[in-house]
Design an enzyme around this catalytic site. Structure first.
Site, PDB file in Angstrom:
ATOM      1  N   SER A  83      -8.637  -6.889 -13.444  1.00  0.00           N
ATOM      2  CA  SER A  83      -7.732  -7.101 -12.322  1.00  0.00           C
ATOM      3  C   SER A  83      -6.435  -6.368 -12.639  1.00  0.00           C
ATOM      4  O   SER A  83      -6.322  -5.721 -13.679  1.00  0.00           O
ATOM      5  CB  SER A  83      -7.526  -8.604 -12.199  1.00  0.00           C
ATOM      6  OG  SER A  83      -6.541  -8.860 -11.261  1.00  0.00           O
ATOM      7  N   GLU A 115      -1.298   5.621  -6.678  1.00  0.00           N
ATOM      8  CA  GLU A 115      -2.448   5.568  -5.761  1.00  0.00           C
ATOM      9  C   GLU A 115      -2.246   4.448  -4.742  1.00  0.00           C
ATOM     10  O   GLU A 115      -1.640   3.423  -5.069  1.00  0.00           O
ATOM     11  CB  GLU A 115      -3.728   5.260  -6.576  1.00  0.00           C
ATOM     12  CG  GLU A 115      -3.919   6.212  -7.747  1.00  0.00           C
ATOM     13  CD  GLU A 115      -4.997   5.733  -8.736  1.00  0.00           C
ATOM     14  OE1 GLU A 115      -5.722   4.779  -8.403  1.00  0.00           O
ATOM     15  OE2 GLU A 115      -5.078   6.332  -9.821  1.00  0.00           O
ATOM     16  N   LYS A 117      -3.197   1.122  -2.898  1.00  0.00           N
ATOM     17  CA  LYS A 117      -4.067   0.002  -3.242  1.00  0.00           C
ATOM     18  C   LYS A 117      -4.907  -0.323  -2.015  1.00  0.00           C
ATOM     19  O   LYS A 117      -4.439  -0.966  -1.071  1.00  0.00           O
ATOM     20  CB  LYS A 117      -3.245  -1.214  -3.680  1.00  0.00           C
ATOM     21  CG  LYS A 117      -4.109  -2.334  -4.238  1.00  0.00           C
ATOM     22  CD  LYS A 117      -3.256  -3.415  -4.887  1.00  0.00           C
ATOM     23  CE  LYS A 117      -4.092  -4.450  -5.614  1.00  0.00           C
ATOM     24  NZ  LYS A 117      -5.043  -5.158  -4.738  1.00  0.00           N
ATOM     25  N   ASP A 119      -7.500  -1.834   0.510  1.00  0.00           N
ATOM     26  CA  ASP A 119      -7.846  -3.229   0.742  1.00  0.00           C
ATOM     27  C   ASP A 119      -9.307  -3.329   1.166  1.00  0.00           C
ATOM     28  O   ASP A 119      -9.623  -3.386   2.351  1.00  0.00           O
ATOM     29  CB  ASP A 119      -6.922  -3.801   1.825  1.00  0.00           C
ATOM     30  CG  ASP A 119      -6.790  -5.305   1.707  1.00  0.00           C
ATOM     31  OD1 ASP A 119      -7.368  -5.869   0.754  1.00  0.00           O
ATOM     32  OD2 ASP A 119      -6.107  -5.900   2.546  1.00  0.00           O
ATOM     33  N   ARG A 138     -17.886  -6.388  -8.012  1.00  0.00           N
ATOM     34  CA  ARG A 138     -17.134  -6.823  -9.167  1.00  0.00           C
ATOM     35  C   ARG A 138     -17.508  -8.249  -9.591  1.00  0.00           C
ATOM     36  O   ARG A 138     -17.503  -8.561 -10.780  1.00  0.00           O
ATOM     37  CB  ARG A 138     -15.651  -6.755  -8.811  1.00  0.00           C
ATOM     38  CG  ARG A 138     -14.734  -7.340  -9.841  1.00  0.00           C
ATOM     39  CD  ARG A 138     -13.325  -6.867  -9.520  1.00  0.00           C
ATOM     40  NE  ARG A 138     -12.310  -7.671 -10.144  1.00  0.00           N
ATOM     41  CZ  ARG A 138     -11.353  -8.293  -9.475  1.00  0.00           C
ATOM     42  NH1 ARG A 138     -11.343  -8.241  -8.148  1.00  0.00           N
ATOM     43  NH2 ARG A 138     -10.419  -8.956 -10.094  1.00  0.00           N
ATOM     44  N   TYR A 227     -11.453   5.328  -8.083  1.00  0.00           N
ATOM     45  CA  TYR A 227     -10.169   5.289  -8.771  1.00  0.00           C
ATOM     46  C   TYR A 227     -10.271   4.993 -10.262  1.00  0.00           C
ATOM     47  O   TYR A 227      -9.245   4.839 -10.920  1.00  0.00           O
ATOM     48  CB  TYR A 227      -9.216   4.301  -8.107  1.00  0.00           C
ATOM     49  CG  TYR A 227      -9.789   2.914  -7.843  1.00  0.00           C
ATOM     50  CD1 TYR A 227     -10.190   2.100  -8.892  1.00  0.00           C
ATOM     51  CD2 TYR A 227      -9.898   2.429  -6.546  1.00  0.00           C
ATOM     52  CE1 TYR A 227     -10.705   0.844  -8.668  1.00  0.00           C
ATOM     53  CE2 TYR A 227     -10.417   1.169  -6.296  1.00  0.00           C
ATOM     54  CZ  TYR A 227     -10.815   0.385  -7.362  1.00  0.00           C
ATOM     55  OH  TYR A 227     -11.330  -0.860  -7.126  1.00  0.00           O
ATOM     56  N   LYS A 292      -0.595   3.808 -12.608  1.00  0.00           N
ATOM     57  CA  LYS A 292      -1.325   3.765 -13.881  1.00  0.00           C
ATOM     58  C   LYS A 292      -0.721   4.801 -14.802  1.00  0.00           C
ATOM     59  O   LYS A 292      -0.511   5.950 -14.380  1.00  0.00           O
ATOM     60  CB  LYS A 292      -2.799   4.112 -13.640  1.00  0.00           C
ATOM     61  CG  LYS A 292      -3.507   3.168 -12.686  1.00  0.00           C
ATOM     62  CD  LYS A 292      -4.879   3.704 -12.316  1.00  0.00           C
ATOM     63  CE  LYS A 292      -5.521   2.799 -11.267  1.00  0.00           C
ATOM     64  NZ  LYS A 292      -6.693   3.442 -10.639  1.00  0.00           N
ATOM     65  N   LYS A 316       2.910  -4.642  -4.604  1.00  0.00           N
ATOM     66  CA  LYS A 316       2.364  -5.074  -3.306  1.00  0.00           C
ATOM     67  C   LYS A 316       3.381  -4.928  -2.180  1.00  0.00           C
ATOM     68  O   LYS A 316       4.589  -5.068  -2.386  1.00  0.00           O
ATOM     69  CB  LYS A 316       1.920  -6.540  -3.385  1.00  0.00           C
ATOM     70  CG  LYS A 316       0.905  -6.811  -4.492  1.00  0.00           C
ATOM     71  CD  LYS A 316      -0.511  -6.804  -3.989  1.00  0.00           C
ATOM     72  CE  LYS A 316      -0.834  -8.081  -3.298  1.00  0.00           C
ATOM     73  NZ  LYS A 316      -2.131  -8.650  -3.553  1.00  0.00           N
ATOM     74  N   CYS A 410       7.750 -23.633  37.837  1.00  0.00           N
ATOM     75  CA  CYS A 410       8.403 -22.566  37.088  1.00  0.00           C
ATOM     76  C   CYS A 410       9.570 -23.123  36.273  1.00  0.00           C
ATOM     77  O   CYS A 410      10.431 -23.807  36.826  1.00  0.00           O
ATOM     78  CB  CYS A 410       8.898 -21.502  38.060  1.00  0.00           C
ATOM     79  SG  CYS A 410       9.946 -20.256  37.291  1.00  0.00           S
ATOM     80  N   CYS A 413      12.987 -21.664  37.970  1.00  0.00           N
ATOM     81  CA  CYS A 413      13.477 -22.011  39.306  1.00  0.00           C
ATOM     82  C   CYS A 413      12.837 -23.261  39.887  1.00  0.00           C
ATOM     83  O   CYS A 413      13.258 -23.727  40.943  1.00  0.00           O
ATOM     84  CB  CYS A 413      13.289 -20.831  40.261  1.00  0.00           C
ATOM     85  SG  CYS A 413      11.584 -20.589  40.743  1.00  0.00           S
ATOM     86  N   CYS A 428       4.916 -17.560  38.908  1.00  0.00           N
ATOM     87  CA  CYS A 428       5.879 -18.361  39.647  1.00  0.00           C
ATOM     88  C   CYS A 428       5.818 -17.918  41.094  1.00  0.00           C
ATOM     89  O   CYS A 428       5.812 -16.721  41.382  1.00  0.00           O
ATOM     90  CB  CYS A 428       7.272 -18.119  39.078  1.00  0.00           C
ATOM     91  SG  CYS A 428       8.576 -18.620  40.208  1.00  0.00           S
ATOM     92  N   CYS A 434      13.689 -16.965  42.521  1.00  0.00           N
ATOM     93  CA  CYS A 434      13.631 -17.199  41.071  1.00  0.00           C
ATOM     94  C   CYS A 434      14.556 -16.241  40.334  1.00  0.00           C
ATOM     95  O   CYS A 434      14.446 -15.031  40.469  1.00  0.00           O
ATOM     96  CB  CYS A 434      12.193 -17.030  40.594  1.00  0.00           C
ATOM     97  SG  CYS A 434      12.031 -17.327  38.827  1.00  0.00           S
TER      98      CYS A 434
HETATM   99  S1  IVH Z   1      -7.568   0.028 -10.651  1.00  0.00           S
HETATM  100  C1  IVH Z   1      -8.191  -1.660 -14.618  1.00  0.00           C
HETATM  101  N1  IVH Z   1      -6.858   1.301  -8.480  1.00  0.00           N
HETATM  102  O1  IVH Z   1      -7.236  -3.902  -6.700  1.00  0.00           O
HETATM  103  C2  IVH Z   1      -7.710  -1.509 -13.251  1.00  0.00           C
HETATM  104  N2  IVH Z   1      -7.618  -0.926  -8.262  1.00  0.00           N
HETATM  105  O2  IVH Z   1      -6.156  -6.230  -8.258  1.00  0.00           O
HETATM  106  C3  IVH Z   1      -8.769  -1.671 -12.258  1.00  0.00           C
HETATM  107  N3  IVH Z   1      -7.721  -1.714  -5.943  1.00  0.00           N
HETATM  108  O3  IVH Z   1     -10.184  -5.033  -8.215  1.00  0.00           O
HETATM  109  C4  IVH Z   1      -8.351  -1.498 -10.882  1.00  0.00           C
HETATM  110  N4  IVH Z   1      -7.006   0.143  -4.999  1.00  0.00           N
HETATM  111  O4  IVH Z   1     -10.322  -3.984  -5.900  1.00  0.00           O
HETATM  112  C5  IVH Z   1      -7.319   0.155  -8.985  1.00  0.00           C
HETATM  113  N5  IVH Z   1      -6.250   2.592  -6.649  1.00  0.00           N
HETATM  114  C6  IVH Z   1      -6.698   1.440  -7.159  1.00  0.00           C
HETATM  115  C7  IVH Z   1      -7.024   0.346  -6.342  1.00  0.00           C
HETATM  116  C8  IVH Z   1      -7.475  -0.841  -6.928  1.00  0.00           C
HETATM  117  C9  IVH Z   1      -7.440  -1.080  -4.786  1.00  0.00           C
HETATM  118  C10 IVH Z   1      -8.170  -3.114  -6.032  1.00  0.00           C
HETATM  119  C11 IVH Z   1      -9.460  -3.286  -6.784  1.00  0.00           C
HETATM  120  C12 IVH Z   1      -9.158  -4.156  -7.926  1.00  0.00           C
HETATM  121  C13 IVH Z   1      -7.927  -4.867  -7.466  1.00  0.00           C
HETATM  122  C14 IVH Z   1      -7.095  -5.295  -8.642  1.00  0.00           C
END
Ligand code: IVH
Length: 756
Positions: A83, A115, A117, A119, A138, A227, A292, A316, A410, A413, A428, A434
């Site tokens: 995570s 990068e 993130k 969703d 996962r 990624y 990263k 975030k 209404c 009015c 109305c 009105c």
């Molecule tokens: S890297 C060791 N890169 O975020 C790191 N995760 O909270 C592994 N996610 O489970 C994750 N975009 O589902 C990484 N560019 C990105 C990402 C990303 C979305 C999600 C992924 C992961 C979760 C971690």
């Protein structure tokens, strides 16, 4: 806080988080927005950090996700799927960068791979000798579900790596997402089939991947963005993460086009701000950005904490969905009298702003979402879009929470509120009276095709109403030069001109007067029909529905025309956007066969939007309860309702007392053939006429007894074509309707009928 108190709160949090995890990870049916979940998890970690003696191995803080479900095979990840640590502001980000640099023994500046993130759902793909052998979710990070059969159906996942030089075994990791456009399309299709829709793209991606039948998955618009890598056997990868990603792209994987290498905390902050600004325009949902450490040697040096690498962080964005409660539902009256329910919310920070109101659009929406006062609801605000209530959490409804009911009168009015059966919008009926509708009602009253008061523009009406000089149209006729000259951008001279224009407007026609009153559903053509039929306003003051519906010479929709109109609608379902409000002019613009102007008026009054009209059959248009005669039951109710309102009657009386008048019906030739030499003719005007405006020509021809229609049909006697006449001319030629030029018009205006 005592250890005992903490223990109680920890137990409650764990139970709740476990429940959310189950709904979210196992059932793909999230029970709370992410932000709420994150908060509970943060609180749990905080308490566990303060009371380490209470940490247990089964606490949700000690694992990354939920369990694999039984119907899928299990896959143990050779390298755990970790995570990410989260941060929420620039200070926390700077702290992260500081920690990284200090652990790297005072490195000055660090390069980061930046990068989005994404969703969606994290997936690991295993390739042996360049061939895809396994796809896995996962799961809890250590064990996931085998989804090889579904992974194979996703077009952006290579079945065989491109190029060469790949390791013997490589696990490629990334996010499976559903782009927003595909999500909207898929939900629309589900709705069409009456099936349950998905709440958001992430949920849709998860639900699609976890299908037992890969044919279902294949139909879903999924994409995988890579990624990271997991296990690697028998091969070497580049030294930098960014180079690894490029290598993956070379082997045929999809990368986010937003990925960059940035320098230091400032570079990270700039990247976050830039993506944040463009978030709403990106093709898929993202909930933050990930940074990263780019050097893999530095990554190795930094290592891991329990569940996340020390070399990466997720920054975030403010959540786009939040939980709050509905404190009240109030009703707003719009400029056209439409009554809109608005939820007053316990203020909540969502999408970067504090939201305390959300529109519920109309009563249909309230009923569909089943909103009660006191409900806990999910509020969403994405980009600059107005906040909306996504849905209510019925399990959190307090006992006795009152349902939302449309007020009978209404709120502005006190006039009756009307919501015709089957319609979403309530209105109305106060009209002119009105306050909410006042400005618009007065602008309409003064407009060129109504009372034609020259010089009384929109800005002036705004001023007059705002300064309290005018409350209703009758007040206009009491305005003095002194009052007007005191207004902004008004000289003595223009004030005098306006008073003269007001005086001149008093001499009008009954049709213009009826149109000017702004009765819902009375357009120009219907006003003319009513004027022809009733000859004076007095009979309308005591009119009953029965006097208006059907019969009585009011043009209606018979079985034949209903057939033709319904056939057109069935053949052209996409002629207009579904949510487009209808008016007679728009309908006439479609050149629907058999659709005369008065029928267009009636249709527009009966069906508020194209979507409402689109579903009708011929039977809906004629006969039965939903009949639309020239005046159908609904329209008749509106008209009767308007003239029954005491304040509307008062305004009409005051207008007449002020001297508003129309030609006596006797002068217009009651039984006097000579005064109406064009009686029985139906004319259509098109193109630009010389020396006379189209409305002026229309009034003059109607005064001579002709009917002037908006579209050409077989019943048209003549089409009068000026310069640059358009499609109506073509239609006339097709139907063999005689066409007159300027000279022909002049003949008509002398009261003579030209030879066809
Ligand atoms: S890297 C060791 N890169 O975020 C790191 N995760 O909270 C592994 N996610 O489970 C994750 N975009 O589902 C990484 N560019 C990105 C990402 C990303 C979305 C999600 C992924 C992961 C979760 C971690």
């Amino acid at each position: 806080m005592t250890s005992n108190d903490a223990s109680t709160e920890i137990a409650a949090l764990r139970a709740e988080i476990e429940q959310h995890n189950h709904r979210y990870y196992v059932l793909d049916d999230p029970s709370v927005p992410d932000a709420e979940y994150d908060r509970q998890m943060r609180r749990l970690r905080e308490l566990e950090a303060a009371h380490p003696e209470l940490v247990t191995p089964d606490s949700p803080s000690q694992r990354v996700g939920g369990e694999a479900i039984a119907a899928f095979g299990e896959v143990r990840h050779a390298v755990p799927m970790l995570s990410l640590e989260n941060c929420f502001d620039g200070d926390e980000l700077a702290d992260f960068d500081r920690r990284v640099r200090s652990r790297l023994h005072g490195v000055n500046e660090v390069d980061y791979s930046a990068e989005p993130k994404l969703d969606g759902l994290a997936v690991s793909l295993r390739y042996e000798h360049g061939l895809l052998v396994r796809g896995a979710t996962r799961g809890d990070g250590a064990t996931g579900e085998d989804i090889t059969h579904n992974a194979r159906t996703i077009p952006s996942i290579p079945l065989k790596l491109r190029g060469g030089g790949w390791p013997e075994v490589i696990e490629v990791r990334g996010e499976v997402v559903m782009p927003k456009a595909g999500f909207e399309r898929m939900n629309a299709a589900l709705r069409e089939r009456g099936e349950k829709t998905f709440v958001n793209p992430r949920n849709a991606a998860a639900g699609s991947l976890r299908q037992l039948d890969p044919r279902m998955t294949a139909q879903r618009p999924l994409a995988m963005y890579c990624y990271a890598v997991g296990e690697v056997v028998g091969g070497e990868l580049p030294d930098r993460h960014s180079e690894v990603l490029k290598q993956l792209a070379g082997w045929g994987f999809k990368l986010s086009p937003e990925v960059r290498v940035v320098r230091g905390a400032q570079g990270c902050a700039d990247f976050h701000a830039d993506i944040g600004r463009r978030r709403a325009d990106l093709p898929m949902d993202i909930d933050g950005v990930v940074f990263k450490v780019d050097s893999r040697a530095q990554q190795a040096e930094l290592g891991f904490v329990a569940r996340a690498p020390r070399w990466a962080i997720a920054y975030k964005f403010p959540a786009q969905e939040e939980l709050t409660t509905v404190e009240a539902v109030e009703f707003q009256v719009g400029r056209t009298g439409a009554i809109t329910p608005v939820a007053r919310l316990k203020p909540v920070f969502v999408g970067g702003v504090t939201v305390s109101n959300a529109t519920l659009h109309n009563m249909d929406e309230v009923e569909r979402k089943d909103v009660h006062v006191g409900d806990t609801v999910i509020v969403r605000r994405a980009g600059d879009v107005i906040p909306e209530i996504v849905r209510v959490l019925p399990e959190r409804r307090p006992a006795g929470a009152p349902a939302v009911v449309l007020p009978p009168v209404c709120p502005v009015c006190g006039s009756a509120v009307v919501r015709p059966a089957g319609e979403a919008v309530a209105r109305c009926s106060g009209g002119l009276f009105c306050a909410a509708q006042r400005k618009e009602a007065i602008k309409h009253f003064a407009s060129r095709r109504a009372m034609d008061i020259e010089g009384l523009g929109d800005k002036l009406v705004d001023q007059l109403v705002e300064q309290g000089l005018v409350h209703d149209p009758a007040d206009l006729y009491a305005l003095t030069v002194e009052q007007l000259a005191g207004l902004e951008r008004m000289g003595e001279k223009s004030a005098e001109n306006l008073v003269d224009a007001l005086e001149a407007s008093k001499q009008t026609t009954l049709a213009r007067f009826l149109f000017a009153l702004g009765v819902m559903g009375i357009g120009e053509t219907l006003a003319q029909t009513l004027a022809d039929h009733f000859r004076d306003v007095t009979p309308l003051l005591s009119v009953r529905s029965d006097d208006l519906v059907g019969g009585q010479g009011v043009t209606g929709i018979g079985p034949k025309s209903a057939e033709a109109i319904a056939a057109y609608i069935a053949e052209h379902p996409d002629a207009l956007p579904d949510d487009m409000a209808l008016d007679a002019a728009t309908l006439l613009g479609l050149a629907i066969p058999q659709l005369t102007a008065s029928r267009a008026d009636a249709l527009a009054a009966h069906f508020p939007t194209w979507g409402a009209l689109r579903g009708v059959s011929a039977a809906d248009l004629v006969g039965g309860g939903t009949r639309v005669a020239g005046i159908g039951a609904v329209l008749a109710e509106q008209i009767v309702g308007f003239f029954a309102q005491v304040h509307n009657r008062e305004i009409i009386q005051r207008l007449r007392d002020a001297g508003v008048r129309w030609e006596s019906p006797v002068l217009r030739g009651d039984g006097d053939g000579d005064a109406q030499p064009l009686a029985g003719l139906t004319l259509v005007l098109t193109g630009t006429l010389e020396g006379i405006g189209r409305n002026e020509a229309k009034d003059a021809l109607q005064a001579l007894g002709a009917k002037v229609a908006g579209s050409v049909s077989r019943n048209t006697s003549f089409v009068i074509a000026g310069a640059e006449a358009g499609s109506k001319l073509g239609k006339a030629e097709k139907l063999g309707v005689p066409v007159l030029d300027q000279a022909g018009l002049e003949t008509l205006l002398r009261g003579e009928i030209p030879a066809g």
